[in-house]
Enzyme design. Structure first.
Site, mmCIF file in Angstrom:
data_model
loop_
_atom_site.group_PDB
_atom_site.id
_atom_site.type_symbol
_atom_site.label_atom_id
_atom_site.label_comp_id
_atom_site.label_asym_id
_atom_site.label_seq_id
_atom_site.Cartn_x
_atom_site.Cartn_y
_atom_site.Cartn_z
ATOM 1 C CE LYS A 1 -10.056 29.911 140.993
ATOM 2 N NZ LYS A 1 -11.458 30.205 140.713
ATOM 3 C CG ASP B 1 -13.455 30.846 137.589
ATOM 4 O OD1 ASP B 1 -13.823 29.657 137.493
ATOM 5 O OD2 ASP B 1 -12.569 31.215 138.392
#
Ligand code: ATR
Length: 292
Positions: free
Chosen positions: A68, A104
């Protein structure tokens, strides 16, 4: 035919392809779009993503552990959230450029019950403690949760399907290694705490891996089962194979519980919306993710 995929290492057990394929089918896009899984080792992430982006058949990818941070680093452009959190879970390939987002953060807010914290009317009757949240942990999931809650933003639709707003929360951050809590809290708008008054929070978010393998959460986290009460929301962000002991205890005491699968679904729905412009069916995604 536009392709999509999740990139991770390992990626064999991911539920994203089943979940996203269910969403594409419900949108009647399954004949046009495909969603797969690609295992890429950390050393070749950047080169392989550049190749996917240049080849032209991929519209974008989800990125999961351990890539990420690297995903944010290779992007040409990044959303405010991805930059603040320091990580991206969604890359979009458009006109030869790579755009990075972090869904997220939005996924956390959309997993919460509509109207939490008093909703848009937060400054009014709900009062201050309705907007106090405790985040447990200081890793990547914690960073997204702290930033999202400290900012507030779009939440789940209400019963009539209207958009709702999650107000900004006062976010306390506890971590086993306290220095990490101090660092992430300072960077993302929270406050590090060492002995949180767990019963006082409207929302408790566990982002640690405690409980994933059946350990007793109360042995490692600054919580007791007696802290939970009706009106409180307890969210276990990490998805595990079993219902967590933490959520079982919270439910026993009348708290509202949210499992990690919901987080997976909500972040995935936001990613699919970015790529296709369509609003996916959350219910179809939940079913697809559960079945896989
Ligand atoms: P991610 O990026 O997936 O959120 P991570 O960076 O590996 O994960 O962080 C895992 C989190 O779980 C950390 O906050 C970790 O605490 P430390 O910073 O002290 O390592 C927490 N964690 C893992 N095992 C734990 C345990 N047994 N007790 C308490 N916290 C634990």
């Amino acid at each position: 035919m536009p392709s999509l995929a999740v990139i991770g290492h390992p990626v064999a057990h991911t539920r994203s392809p089943a979940m996203q394929t269910a969403a594409l089918a419900e949108l009647k896009l399954a004949g046009e779009w495909t969603y797969g899984a690609i295992d890429i080792e950390p050393g070749s992430f950047e080169a392989e993503v550049a190749e996917l982006a240049a080849a032209g058949d991929y519209a974008g990818v989800n990125v999961t552990l351990p890539h990420k941070e690297a995903a944010l680093a290779l992007a040409d452009e990044a959303s405010e959230g991805a930059r603040a959190i320091g990580a991206a879970n969604t890359l979009t390939f458009r006109d030869g450029r790579i755009l990075a987002d972090n869904t997220d953060a939005g996924g956390v807010l959309r997993s919460l019950p509509a109207g939490i914290g008093g909703g848009a009317d937060a400054a009014g009757a709900a009062g201050a403690s309705a907007r106090r949240a405790l985040v447990l942990g200081a890793g990547g999931a914690a960073r997204a949760a702290i930033w999202a809650l400290a900012q507030g933003g779009e939440g789940a639709p209400d019963a009539e399907g209207n958009p709702t707003l999650v107000p900004s929360f006062e976010v306390d951050v506890w971590n086993r290694t306290p220095e990490r809590a101090v660092t992430v809290a300072a960077e993302l708008g929270g406050r590090a705490v060492s002995d949180p008054p767990a019963a006082d929070y409207a929302l408790i978010v566990n982002t640690t891996s405690v409980g994933l393998h059946g350990e007793d959460p109360f042995a490692s986290l600054p919580l007791a089962a007696t802290d939970f009460h009706p009106g409180q929301v307890v969210f276990d962000i990490v998805y595990g194979p079993e219902p967590s002991a933490l959520l079982a205890a919270a439910e026993d005491r009348g708290a509202t519980t949210i499992e990690g699968l919901e987080m997976l679904v909500q972040q995935g729905a936001l990613s699919l919306r970015i790529w296709t412009g369509a609003e996916p069916s959350i219910e179809a995604m939940r079913t697809g993710a559960r079945r896989s």
